[in-house]
Design an enzyme around this catalytic site. Structure first.
Site, short mmCIF file in Angstrom:
data_model
loop_
_atom_site.label_atom_id
_atom_site.label_comp_id
_atom_site.label_asym_id
_atom_site.label_seq_id
_atom_site.Cartn_x
_atom_site.Cartn_y
_atom_site.Cartn_z
N HIS A 50 -3.79 -25.61 11.37
CA HIS A 50 -4.91 -27.04 10.95
C HIS A 50 -6.34 -26.91 10.41
O HIS A 50 -6.06 -27.73 9.32
CB HIS A 50 -5.08 -27.47 12.09
CG HIS A 50 -5.82 -29.24 11.89
ND1 HIS A 50 -4.82 -30.23 11.89
CD2 HIS A 50 -7.00 -29.67 12.71
CE1 HIS A 50 -5.89 -30.88 11.86
NE2 HIS A 50 -6.80 -30.83 12.48
N HIS A 96 -3.77 -37.41 12.42
CA HIS A 96 -3.65 -37.62 13.62
C HIS A 96 -2.29 -37.31 14.54
O HIS A 96 -2.40 -38.11 15.21
CB HIS A 96 -4.86 -38.24 14.15
CG HIS A 96 -5.98 -37.09 14.72
ND1 HIS A 96 -7.01 -38.11 15.86
CD2 HIS A 96 -6.62 -36.11 14.53
CE1 HIS A 96 -7.88 -37.22 15.68
NE2 HIS A 96 -7.97 -36.53 15.03
#
Length: 777
Positions: A50, A96
């Protein structure tokens, strides 16, 4: 002996931070010692996919990133493009996904908050939000729960913070049953004279912590987002942040006011990895170091330890580097807005992130070890495409049931068209966008669902640009056909860029630049890496062909869940393309709905009688929905045809000849015609040409072909057709006329009628598809 064998942590503790054994060895090598608990956590989040893109960075390097209008490319909080007349636009997309699978409301809400911070951290006022959402089968109760939660979260945060949600896309497929995708895109208009960068500078300059307090929410969110979802992680709600949109609204105003003082040297929002990421990235980008004292950080919970401070992802927080001697000026601004603001550290010459707690050093790591000098995996591509793809490519149209002018199998063409319009992916998204305040700020030019792209008026509130009269706008869209990308990632990714550019062209906008969100499964598996690599290759090629450089984006991998047998089930590869375009004249913006009875209908792109691989039923919505088959080759993208078709469409809109424009995408030409009829509450009489050599479903539902359906004022037909003949002589076709609503939609092939439906039938089927499924709860 490896370093891990003598580590002060168990193998499970190290793995729990998302760190592989060989990565732990590299950490020890970089530090010259074993890390402590806080440092281990810092490496865990910063070396996660990420944050550091360790599997995707080699692939991302092939993207085009420079262009005449590009002011800021990859590496900053958001990309920035020059729109002329002193107008600069910041934009970016972020995911998300994992948080939204666990806690859909807060996961989606904080996704919106995070992308807005990326925008205003650059010195831009947020002017619009879009979202790209993927859910599983809407017939399943869990999907409906996630759908409700995500849409509620997006609407809550966006509505409360005062930024309009103006568009995007929503798709449904069983491939997302266990792992929904929530990608948020935001646009902002620069208000500062200088773009605010993240690189720290100025030895001795104070480091300011501003915004909200720090708690334990969102602990390890970056690592959580870089692993497959399991039964355990689906219960991991502490890894999901909790947002406060009203506080964010104050933060926007305070930050923009602070930036205009000239006292802010650098700024970084605290998103993934919180304090760890913001300190490390600011230091590494500036080639300096940062000292930070955790005892000075405002907290909302007692008893926190360095590990928790450093990994917390509490929302609405920022880190500033201030000009020495001007820190109080900035602190006063934030206090006036009711926000926290403290001097928590300083810039040092030594390129190290040094963290103090209770008078002692709690962590000390070279900044580049966390931010730049991270692991990179150059994985081997398989020698040939995976077996699943090769098998799917064997499908041919001959495997479908026999088709006649009446229908296919035992179903009529009327029934099949209504079935496609009832598909939640194609159907009206009114249930979604009616929950969004899409007109706050009073700059929304086109309402959601009324056109192929969102259009927002450019109306600066501050600076010299605010004194000028401008009739410019910006258009934005998010696009991806994930089924194409599953079957053939290379062509599917090219198709995503082409469709985004086509959608912008349909409102009259010139495509400018791209932000991408790569949503994929595990890159550690050969199939997953092949999908990722092929999609990146396609994106890179298409962005070059359309002259739309990539200014940044997001990579979300490990989007997999375990099925009932414990086997990982990845999502379809979903490289979402967010694209922005310039609307030169807001008086000439086009919607997708038919406008006037008697207007002539034209098909731009491949004509109905074309028969090559640029048109296909492979991977189509028709094949998946009507025949429950996911197979075949998706349509091949013809870049030259796309560019010429889009250019002539934009010209027709700018000249005022075209009254409506709508691209032919999911569901093919018949669905595009039906959608334009629904949007305009008018009928249409269409003839697709003789059936000789073609199945009716090919004429009605084939996808691809760079196709755009336009309606033209009869007074302009002669000049319009002359322009078509000059620009795309073999790629246009007059196919019909707009009629009164009472005449309904009539589609024929030569003398043979195929479809005859009332506009009311179309509207009821298309308009209520999602609500009918949600009513089952």
């Amino acid at each position: 002996m490896t370093a891990i064998s003598s580590a002060p942590f168990s193998a499970d503790e190290i793995a729990g931070e998302g760190i592989k054994p060989e990565e732990y060895d590299a950490i020890v090598e970089r530090l010259g010692r074993h890390p402590n608990k806080a440092e281990l956590g810092m490496f865990g989040v910063m070396w996660s996919e990420h944050c550091c893109y360790k599997n995707s960075r080699p692939l991302l390097s092939q993207f085009p990133t420079e262009g005449l209008r590009i002011l800021v490319g990859p590496g900053e909080n958001a990309g920035v493009v020059d729109l002329g007349d002193g107008l600069h636009l910041a934009f970016k997309v972020e995911s998300h996904n994992h948080p939204s699978a666990v806690e859909p409301f807060q996961g989606a809400a904080t996704g919106v908050g995070g992308i807005l911070r990326d925008i205003f951290t650059m010195g831009a006022r947020p002017i619009a939000i879009l979202n790209s959402l993927r859910f599983g089968d809407l017939e399943q109760p869990r999907t409906r729960r996630l759908f409700h939660g995500v849409v509620s979260g997006i609407s809550h945060y966006g509505n409360c913070v005062g930024v309009p949600t103006v568009g995007g896309e929503v798709a449904f497929d069983p491939a997302y049953n266990g792992n929904p995708l929530v990608n948020a895109m935001a646009l902002g208009l620069m208000e500062t004279d200088e773009i605010v960068k993240a690189g720290a500078s100025g030895i001795g300059n104070p480091v300011l912590y501003v915004g909200s307090t720090t708690g334990r929410d969102g602990m390890g969110g970056a690592s959580f987002a870089s692993a497959e979802l399991s039964d355990e992680s689906l219960d991991d709600r502490p890894a999901v942040q909790v947002g406060d949109p009203f506080l964010e609204k104050s933060l926007i105003e305070a930050c923009l006011e602070a930036f205009k003082t000239g006292a802010v040297v650098a700024a970084q929002d605290m998103g993934a990895a919180g304090l760890t990421c913001s300190t490390a990235e600011m230091a590494a980008k500036g080639g300096v170091g940062v000292e930070l004292d955790l005892d000075l950080i405002p907290v909302r919970e007692s008893g926190m330890v360095p590990y928790e401070y450093l990994l917390s992802e509490s929302q609405e927080r920022m880190l500033f580097v201030a000009a020495a001697g001007r820190e109080q000026e900035l602190i006063d601004i934030f206090h006036r807005w009711g926000l926290q603001a403290v001097v928590a550290g300083k810039i040092i010459a030594e390129p190290i992130v040094r963290i103090f707690w209770q008078g002692a050093i709690a962590a000390e790591i070279p900044a580049t070890a966390l931010s730049d000098n991270t692991p990179i995996y150059h994985r081997q591509l398989p020698d040939e495409p995976p077996a699943y793809a090769q098998q799917a490519w064997q499908w041919t149209i001959d495997q479908l049931p026999a088709a006649t002018e009446v229908g296919c199998g035992d179903r009529s063409w009327n029934d099949l068209l209504l079935t496609l319009l009832d598909s939640p992916t194609i159907a009206s998204k009114r249930w979604v966008y009616r929950q969004y305040d899409h007109q706050v700020q009073n700059n929304t030019v086109v309402l959601p669902g009324a056109a192929d792209a969102a259009v927002v008026r450019l109306r600066p509130q501050m600076g010299a640009a605010a004194l000028k009269t401008s009739n410019k706008g910006v258009a934005a869209t998010t696009d991806c056909n994930a089924r194409y990308c599953y079957l053939q990632p290379y062509e599917g990714a090219k198709a995503a860029v082409a469709e985004a550019a086509r959608n912008l062209s349909c409102v009259g906008a010139e495509p400018l630049a791209v932000t991408d969100n790569l949503n994929f499964g595990s890159p550690e598996k050969p199939i997953g890496y092949w999908q990722l690599a092929e999609a990146c290759r396609g994106l890179s090629e298409a962005c070059r062909e359309f002259s739309t450089p990539v200014t940044g984006g997001n990579v979300s991998l490990y989007n997999e869940t375990l099925d009932s047998d414990g086997k990982p089930q990845p999502i379809y590869p979903t490289p979402v393309v967010g694209m922005v375009g310039l609307v030169p004249n807001l008086d000439r913006v086009c919607g997708q709905g038919f406008q006037s009875v008697g207007d002539r209908l034209y098909l731009l792109g491949l004509p109905t009688q074309a028969a090559d691989d640029r048109l296909s039923l492979g991977g189509s919505e028709y094949l998946a929905i009507a025949h429950q088959t996911v197979a075949g080759l998706p349509p091949r993208i013809d870049f030259d045809l796309e560019r010429r078709v889009q250019a002539v469409c934009r010209l027709g809109i700018h000249q005022g000849w075209i009254r409506s424009a709508h691209d032919s995408a999911e569901g093919g030409l018949a669905v595009a015609i039906a959608e334009s009829a629904i949007a305009g509450s008018l009928g249409a009489r269409v003839n697709l040409g003789e059936l000789v050599g073609h199945r009716p479903d090919w004429l009605l539902f084939a996808e691809g072909g760079a196709r755009i359906l336009v309606s033209v004022d009869p007074a302009h037909v002669a000049v319009w057709e002359a322009e078509l003949q000059a620009q795309i002589p073999a790629a246009w076709q007059a196919i019909g006329t707009v009629t009164e609503a009472d005449a309904g939609l009539a589609i024929a092939a030569g003398n043979q009628p195929l479809v005859q439906l009332s506009v009311d039938q179309l509207q009821q089927t298309w308009g209520g598809a999602i609500e009918r499924r949600l009513a089952k709860d």
